[in-house]
Motif scaffolding. Sequence first.
Motif, short mmCIF file in Angstrom:
data_model
loop_
_atom_site.label_atom_id
_atom_site.label_comp_id
_atom_site.label_asym_id
_atom_site.label_seq_id
_atom_site.Cartn_x
_atom_site.Cartn_y
_atom_site.Cartn_z
N ILE A 1 0.82 -1.21 0.00
CA ILE A 1 0.00 0.00 0.00
C ILE A 1 0.86 1.26 0.00
CG2 ILE A 1 -1.66 1.32 1.38
CD1 ILE A 1 -2.74 -1.40 2.35
N ASP A 2 1.96 1.20 0.75
CA ASP A 2 2.82 2.38 0.91
C ASP A 2 3.34 2.86 -0.45
OD1 ASP A 2 4.48 4.36 1.86
OD2 ASP A 2 5.41 3.09 3.38
N GLY A 3 3.01 4.09 -0.80
CA GLY A 3 3.49 4.66 -2.05
C GLY A 3 2.66 4.30 -3.26
N SER A 4 1.48 3.70 -3.05
CA SER A 4 0.64 3.30 -4.18
C SER A 4 -0.79 3.78 -3.95
CB SER A 4 0.65 1.78 -4.34
OG SER A 4 -0.23 1.16 -3.41
N ALA A 5 -1.63 3.61 -4.98
CA ALA A 5 -3.04 3.96 -4.88
C ALA A 5 -3.89 2.77 -4.45
CB ALA A 5 -3.53 4.51 -6.22
N LEU A 6 -3.26 1.68 -4.08
CA LEU A 6 -3.99 0.49 -3.64
C LEU A 6 -4.56 0.70 -2.24
CD1 LEU A 6 -1.53 -2.32 -4.79
CD2 LEU A 6 -3.72 -1.71 -5.85
N VAL A 7 -5.71 0.09 -1.97
CA VAL A 7 -6.30 0.09 -0.63
C VAL A 7 -6.52 -1.36 -0.22
CG1 VAL A 7 -7.44 2.30 -1.03
CG2 VAL A 7 -8.70 0.19 -1.45
N ALA A 8 -6.58 -1.58 1.09
CA ALA A 8 -6.80 -2.93 1.60
C ALA A 8 -7.85 -2.89 2.70
CB ALA A 8 -5.50 -3.52 2.15
N THR A 9 -8.70 -3.88 2.71
CA THR A 9 -9.68 -4.04 3.77
C THR A 9 -9.12 -5.06 4.75
OG1 THR A 9 -11.50 -3.50 2.29
CG2 THR A 9 -12.06 -4.68 4.31
N VAL A 10 -8.79 -4.62 5.97
CA VAL A 10 -8.03 -5.45 6.89
C VAL A 10 -8.65 -5.42 8.28
CG1 VAL A 10 -5.87 -5.10 5.64
CG2 VAL A 10 -6.49 -3.54 7.48
N PRO A 11 -8.37 -6.43 9.10
CA PRO A 11 -8.78 -6.37 10.50
C PRO A 11 -8.15 -5.16 11.19
CG PRO A 11 -8.12 -8.60 9.92
CD PRO A 11 -7.73 -7.73 8.77
N THR A 12 -8.85 -4.60 12.15
CA THR A 12 -8.35 -3.40 12.82
C THR A 12 -7.01 -3.62 13.49
OG1 THR A 12 -9.74 -4.04 14.69
CG2 THR A 12 -10.61 -2.37 13.22
N THR A 13 -6.78 -4.81 14.01
CA THR A 13 -5.49 -5.07 14.66
C THR A 13 -4.35 -5.06 13.66
OG1 THR A 13 -4.30 -6.54 16.15
CG2 THR A 13 -5.69 -7.59 14.52
N VAL A 14 -4.60 -5.53 12.44
CA VAL A 14 -3.57 -5.48 11.39
C VAL A 14 -3.27 -4.03 11.02
CG1 VAL A 14 -3.04 -6.07 9.00
CG2 VAL A 14 -4.13 -7.75 10.49
N ALA A 15 -4.34 -3.24 10.84
CA ALA A 15 -4.16 -1.83 10.50
C ALA A 15 -3.36 -1.10 11.58
CB ALA A 15 -5.52 -1.17 10.31
N ALA A 16 -3.66 -1.40 12.84
CA ALA A 16 -2.96 -0.73 13.93
C ALA A 16 -1.47 -1.02 13.89
CB ALA A 16 -3.56 -1.16 15.27
N HIS A 17 -1.09 -2.25 13.62
CA HIS A 17 0.32 -2.59 13.64
C HIS A 17 1.05 -2.12 12.39
CE1 HIS A 17 1.04 -4.87 17.35
NE2 HIS A 17 -0.27 -4.99 17.32
N ILE A 18 0.37 -2.11 11.27
CA ILE A 18 1.01 -1.55 10.08
C ILE A 18 1.28 -0.06 10.28
CG2 ILE A 18 0.63 -0.97 7.66
CD1 ILE A 18 -0.77 -3.65 7.33
N ARG A 19 0.33 0.63 10.90
CA ARG A 19 0.49 2.07 11.10
C ARG A 19 1.51 2.40 12.19
NH1 ARG A 19 -4.93 5.03 11.90
NH2 ARG A 19 -3.60 6.85 11.49
N GLU A 20 1.84 1.46 13.05
CA GLU A 20 2.92 1.69 14.01
C GLU A 20 4.25 1.88 13.28
OE1 GLU A 20 3.07 -1.41 16.86
OE2 GLU A 20 1.43 -0.62 18.08
#
Length: 308
Positions: free
Chosen positions: A235-254
Amino acid sequence: MNASYGRDLDLNLLRVFAVVADTGSVTDAARQLYLTQPAVSAALRRLTAAIGAPLFVRRGRGLELTGRGQRLHATLVPHLQAILDAALSAPQWNPATSERTLRLGVSDVAELWLLPALLRALAREAPRMCVVAVPVRFRTVAAALASGLDAAVTVADELPATVRRQPLFCGGFVCLFDPRHTRLRRAPTLEEYFALDHVIVSYNGDLRGIVEDVVRRQRKVRCSTSTFATLGALIDGSALVATVPTTVAAHIREIRSHLATRPLPFEIEGSPTELLWPSSADDDEACRFVRGKIVDIARAEAPKLQRA
């Protein structure tokens, strides 16, 4: 042991023999063993027949060991005491010195938030313990536990009655994206969501994911991968989006704090992430210790779901 069974030697007879030898009396032995005198006498006859030699001779009102009986008693008593100590003594397990290796089944979602924190906890409190992480999914976890896993952390459906389960937390799903390349309102519409280019995680190796199953509508999937671990980089640096569990999103954003999340324009009911283990490991001190650490980590993890 096989030879003993082959001779039909009931090991309970040896305990009766030891008590009679110590007391010198069938009556006193029966009282200590909570048996009748005829039962003790019958046990001695069976043991004598199995040994093939007399073990006692009568001396006045009591019994005295023969030479064969003395040799048997001298050899038997230490082993009986060791068996009693093993059965009755409290476990002496110490995490600081334990060298146990535990096999832990983890989903790819759980691997992100659990393993780093668990290894840090073990480094502090059980530095010699090792963990073998085995990938599991909700369809495979029952078979994996039956094949020797000490515990597992994943989403699961129906499981055998021999598997214990403890819910850890239940999170939802969000849309994860790079706001430098994709613009999304705080509450995107259904049409806006389906107009985006998506990356999905598919365990079947196809272009369908949980959204297709729930909404019954196909997204524009540009990439399908088999693990959540690569989503941040995709996702980083692209126009792609992902539908993910909230816990996955939290750790990716860390790690990638510049990424953002938005709520979905539809409801996806999340399933609880659970701690699972075979009932045979209920009283295993090492397994119980690690299960406690997993519960503690999950409790610390739960607030992050609200910030994803």
